[in-house]
Design an enzyme around this catalytic site. Sequence first.
Site, PDB file in Angstrom:
ATOM      1  N   LEU A  44       5.545  -2.011  -2.335  1.00 53.84           N
ATOM      2  CA  LEU A  44       4.840  -0.994  -3.098  1.00 53.84           C
ATOM      3  C   LEU A  44       5.634   0.293  -2.978  1.00 53.84           C
ATOM      4  O   LEU A  44       6.223   0.577  -1.923  1.00 53.84           O
ATOM      5  CB  LEU A  44       3.427  -0.762  -2.549  1.00 53.84           C
ATOM      6  CG  LEU A  44       2.423  -1.906  -2.673  1.00 53.84           C
ATOM      7  CD1 LEU A  44       1.136  -1.530  -1.959  1.00 53.84           C
ATOM      8  CD2 LEU A  44       2.147  -2.239  -4.125  1.00 53.84           C
ATOM      9  N   ASP A  45       5.634   1.081  -4.028  1.00 56.21           N
ATOM     10  CA  ASP A  45       6.291   2.371  -3.971  1.00 56.21           C
ATOM     11  C   ASP A  45       5.663   3.222  -2.868  1.00 56.21           C
ATOM     12  O   ASP A  45       4.484   3.060  -2.532  1.00 56.21           O
ATOM     13  CB  ASP A  45       6.148   3.066  -5.321  1.00 56.21           C
ATOM     14  CG  ASP A  45       6.981   4.324  -5.409  1.00 56.21           C
ATOM     15  OD1 ASP A  45       8.218   4.204  -5.379  1.00 56.21           O
ATOM     16  OD2 ASP A  45       6.391   5.423  -5.483  1.00 56.21           O
ATOM     17  N   LYS A  46       6.420   4.136  -2.321  1.00 57.90           N
ATOM     18  CA  LYS A  46       5.969   4.956  -1.193  1.00 57.90           C
ATOM     19  C   LYS A  46       4.593   5.571  -1.431  1.00 57.90           C
ATOM     20  O   LYS A  46       3.713   5.498  -0.564  1.00 57.90           O
ATOM     21  CB  LYS A  46       6.987   6.073  -0.937  1.00 57.90           C
ATOM     22  CG  LYS A  46       6.548   7.078   0.117  1.00 57.90           C
ATOM     23  CD  LYS A  46       7.535   8.235   0.217  1.00 57.90           C
ATOM     24  CE  LYS A  46       7.034   9.306   1.164  1.00 57.90           C
ATOM     25  NZ  LYS A  46       7.949  10.476   1.222  1.00 57.90           N
ATOM     26  N   THR A  48       2.293   4.742  -3.688  1.00 54.46           N
ATOM     27  CA  THR A  48       1.271   3.842  -4.204  1.00 54.46           C
ATOM     28  C   THR A  48       0.546   3.238  -3.014  1.00 54.46           C
ATOM     29  O   THR A  48       1.184   2.772  -2.062  1.00 54.46           O
ATOM     30  CB  THR A  48       1.894   2.717  -5.052  1.00 54.46           C
ATOM     31  OG1 THR A  48       2.556   3.301  -6.189  1.00 54.46           O
ATOM     32  CG2 THR A  48       0.849   1.727  -5.530  1.00 54.46           C
ATOM     33  N   GLN A  81       1.155   9.617  -7.565  1.00 54.14           N
ATOM     34  CA  GLN A  81       0.673   8.851  -8.709  1.00 54.14           C
ATOM     35  C   GLN A  81      -0.662   8.198  -8.349  1.00 54.14           C
ATOM     36  O   GLN A  81      -0.827   7.644  -7.269  1.00 54.14           O
ATOM     37  CB  GLN A  81       1.683   7.796  -9.153  1.00 54.14           C
ATOM     38  CG  GLN A  81       2.048   6.742  -8.130  1.00 54.14           C
ATOM     39  CD  GLN A  81       3.264   7.131  -7.298  1.00 54.14           C
ATOM     40  OE1 GLN A  81       3.721   8.276  -7.353  1.00 54.14           O
ATOM     41  NE2 GLN A  81       3.808   6.181  -6.549  1.00 54.14           N
TER      42      GLN A  81
END
Length: 332
Positions: A151-153, A155, A289
């Site tokens: 997972l993106d940092k 997210t 985000q």
Amino acid sequence: MHSEPEDDDLLDATGEGGPTLTATIAFEATGKRFDQALAELFPDYSRTRLAEWIKSGQALLDGLPCRPRDPVRGGQTVSVTAVAGAQTAAQPEAIELAIAHQDADVLVIDKPAGLVVHPGAGNPRGTLLNALLHHDPALAEVPRAGIVHRLDKDTSGLLVVARTLRAHAALVEQLAQRQIHRQYAALAMGPMIAGGTVDAPIGRHPTERVRMAVVRNGRDAITHYRVRERFRAHTLVECRLETGRTHQIRVHMAHIKHPLVGDPLYSRLANPRGAGPELVEALRGFRRQALHAEKLAFTHPASGATVTVEAPLPADMQALLAALRADAAAHA
């Protein structure tokens, strides 16, 4: 700026050294491709890893290197210099983990926003991988400490970790075959009427290297989405990944003109007309985000049962949604 695959972009690593595996091709396998025969002989290893060993000359047929597509004959001897699982010099660190599911073969982690998954440039320590090595030292013997997707940092949400080589091979194969159900909650900018599917290839942005973009020569990327809740100028959507490319949901939602709230790369802060100070402050204070991996479902690598794990929205997204609901009620 640190950039990681949003979910899968399948991770499968090889390292140095390891035992030599030997086996004999069964006569019933005559005519099969070398890579197919190898996968049947050594099911504990993923097809991706076996293919790498063939290409690197670590998998031999009667002592000679072969191409993956070369046919085999019954009675031939296969020898594979299997790579040991330990891949990293990363050190264990006592970082708290939120474990959503745990058994002898797999872990499912509910990752908080802000935690980098894997060490990289600018993030050598303090990652999920470091935390996993502390939680279970045996993960040092599994590629990337069992991490098969990321997972993106910034997210939040669920990702699955393999605790054994057999589990790792099975989960990597499920990801490659798009058999793992991955569902996200995302808060998008702008009112949306209905859901749909974005089928648009993703690759590196041609001029801004920290960004991804929909590009003609990118890798295939498919995101399904549906509307869950509407606000005056925002929409809560449920996204399901069919593929898993770097920043996939973020790029696809921006591509259809509904970027995610708080996304530092693909959106800009915009307050709805007539927004009160509470909503303005909530939007301004949301500095990541608005994306949460809320549900994972996969086939258990040992039992074959379906494992389904869900994670509630984190507090920051819940607070933002509460502010949006209050704003909608005030303008009803």
